[in-house]
Enzyme design. Structure first.
Site, PDB file in Angstrom:
ATOM      1  N   ASP A 158     -22.489  -4.574  24.114  1.00 44.67           N
ATOM      2  CA  ASP A 158     -22.360  -3.993  22.767  1.00 44.67           C
ATOM      3  C   ASP A 158     -23.449  -2.958  22.479  1.00 44.67           C
ATOM      4  O   ASP A 158     -23.816  -2.746  21.328  1.00 44.67           O
ATOM      5  CB  ASP A 158     -22.397  -5.083  21.681  1.00 44.67           C
ATOM      6  CG  ASP A 158     -21.403  -6.193  21.929  1.00 44.67           C
ATOM      7  OD1 ASP A 158     -20.218  -5.882  22.118  1.00 44.67           O
ATOM      8  OD2 ASP A 158     -21.807  -7.373  21.942  1.00 44.67           O
ATOM      9  N   HIS A 161     -14.867  -1.111  23.964  1.00 45.01           N
ATOM     10  CA  HIS A 161     -15.667   0.085  23.743  1.00 45.01           C
ATOM     11  C   HIS A 161     -15.141   0.788  22.499  1.00 45.01           C
ATOM     12  O   HIS A 161     -13.969   1.147  22.428  1.00 45.01           O
ATOM     13  CB  HIS A 161     -15.587   1.038  24.938  1.00 45.01           C
ATOM     14  CG  HIS A 161     -16.348   0.555  26.129  1.00 45.01           C
ATOM     15  ND1 HIS A 161     -16.403   1.253  27.312  1.00 45.01           N
ATOM     16  CD2 HIS A 161     -17.100  -0.541  26.320  1.00 45.01           C
ATOM     17  CE1 HIS A 161     -17.153   0.587  28.184  1.00 45.01           C
ATOM     18  NE2 HIS A 161     -17.571  -0.499  27.598  1.00 45.01           N
TER      19      HIS A 161
END
EC number: 6.3.4.4
Length: 437
Positions: free
Chosen positions: A13, A41
């Protein structure tokens, strides 16, 4: 020609999608080399939000070729859903734009059922925090040499036999061990024959194609998923993913020779986050952690789970430098720290009076770590509208410089917001190759 690997340097992340999107501009080929649809993503382009789980984000550029390497495990249904979603937004993913390695292993329905059943059976303290998408069981079949590969779908008889053997074994485990429903052979067989019809034009030899691209002096970008501390071998085991997330797997997961890699960029947040269970030495449990969580919109792209937040961990960053051979940083979410009077960075750990400069491999030791902080001045002004690095507050630049000095790795890129335009490239990794310490 240059070949650049992008990897997450923390627990995932970190903002890889946005950085990959930026570097795609300089690439001819964009390659996913590990993981599955357990990673998400997120990037914002011209105010539009895109979330990719399998397809490389380079697909947004019409002239680019995207590849899914043999190290990726593929859920065909999820891939087709992602392709359909892009088509609804005016982007049709054609075979000349996307190649899937015929050596990539497939996530089957019984993998996700086993994943969820196993996690449910664990006690609360032993739960890994899996996404339940079948990633682990699929990799287990791959290593156990009983997996089903994308290329197997092209041979109906071979696929039928491999599926029959697999379902017979998995149904025994599902029903006898977990008391879960059995998987129906006929429905899975029909479903995957339908997948084969739709996806077979995309199957090919990614390794050969990448070597041809290299010989033709094309720029190649390798897009990692998750983060270094989630690596199956080098992460905080067992609270890790089921694949190698470090840069070395870019070669194994795509069939590309390691001597052809020119640069490795580590994506790192200006603070630290983690989703799910596992050690997190700099985690904040007070209002400061909640502030980072809210200002940074720290919720998972794949699961929506709230991310744990903490100060920047220099030890984790140095682990990433060592494990990946980083040549540059892409520092993201610097804007989230605006308004902090002072900012902390862990420069070492304390373990029962012993000073450590690396994450210990013993999980109990990792969970007992206390961060040793150094403190630097913060800055008051918001920086999300700044486009020139020199215009950043002095304290913000000093913070970036401290990370560079502490890790011995220069910052290639600094990001101050989610949009593509909120990014400052200090040096292009496709053009500048600097060695780490």
């Amino acid at each position: 020609m240059s070949s650049v690997v992008v990897v997450g340097a923390q627990w995932g992340d970190e903002g890889k999608g946005k950085i990959v999107d930026l570097l795609t501009k300089y690439s001819d080929y964009i390659v996913r080399f590990q993981g599955g649809n357990n990673a998400g993503h997120t990037l914002v382009v011209d105010g539009k939000k895109f979330v990719f789980h399998i397809i490389p984000s380079g697909i947004l550029y019409e002239e680019k070729t995207c590849m899914i390497g043999n190290g990726v495990i593929l859920d065909p249904g999820v891939l087709l859903e992602e392709m359909a979603s892009l088509k609804e937004r005016g982007l049709e993913v054609k075979p000349n734009r996307l190649m899937i390695s015929d050596n990539a292993h497939l996530i089957m329905p019984y993998h996700s059922q086993l994943d969820q059943a196993k996690e449910s059976a664990l006690s609360a303290s032993n739960k890994i925090g899996t996404t339940g998408r079948g990633i682990g069981p699929c990799y287990m079949d791959k290593v156990g040499r009983v997996g089903i590969k994308a290329g197997d779908l092209l041979d109906e008889d071979l696929f039928r036999e491999k599926l029959r053997c697999a379902i017979e074994e998995k149904n025994f485990i599902l029903t006898k061990k977990f008391g879960a429903p059995a998987v129906d052979f006929d429905s899975v067989y029909r479903q995957f024959m339908d997948f084969a019809e739709q996806l077979s034009p995309y199957f090919g030899n990614v390794s050969v194609t990448l070597d041809e691209a290299r010989r033709a002096d094309k720029n190649i970008l390798f897009e990692g998923a998750q983060g270094t501390q989630l690596d199956i071998d080098h992460g905080t085991y067992p609270f890790v993913t089921s694949s190698n997330t470090v840069a070395g797997n870019a070669c194994a997961g795509s069939g590309f020779g390691p001597s052809h890699i020119d640069a490795v960029v580590g994506i790192v947040k200006a603070y630290t986050t983690r989703v799910g269970s596992g050690p997190f030495p700099t985690e904040l449990f007070d209002e400061k952690g909640e502030e980072l969580q809210n200002k940074g919109s720290e919720f998972g792209a794949t699961t929506g789970r709230r991310r744990r937040c903490g100060w920047f961990d220099g030890v984790v960053a140095n682990d990433a430098v060592r494990l990946n051979g980083l040549t540059g940083w892409a520092l993201t979410k610097l804007d989230v720290l605006s308004g902090q009077k002072s900012i902390k960075m862990a420069s070492s750990y304390d373990l029962n009076g012993k000073k450590l400069h690396a994450m210990p491999n013993n999980i109990k030791d990792a969970e007992a770590l206390k961060p040793v902080y150094e403190e630097v001045p913060g800055w008051a002004d918001e920086v999300d509208g700044i486009c020139n690095y020199d215009d950043l507050p002095t304290e913000a630049k000093d913070y970036v410089r401290r990370i560079e000095d502490f890790t011995g790795v220069p910052a290639n890129i600094v990001s101050v917001g989610p949009d593509r335009a909120q990014t400052m490239m200090l040096s292009n990794p496709f053009e500048t190759k600097k060695c780490c310490k």
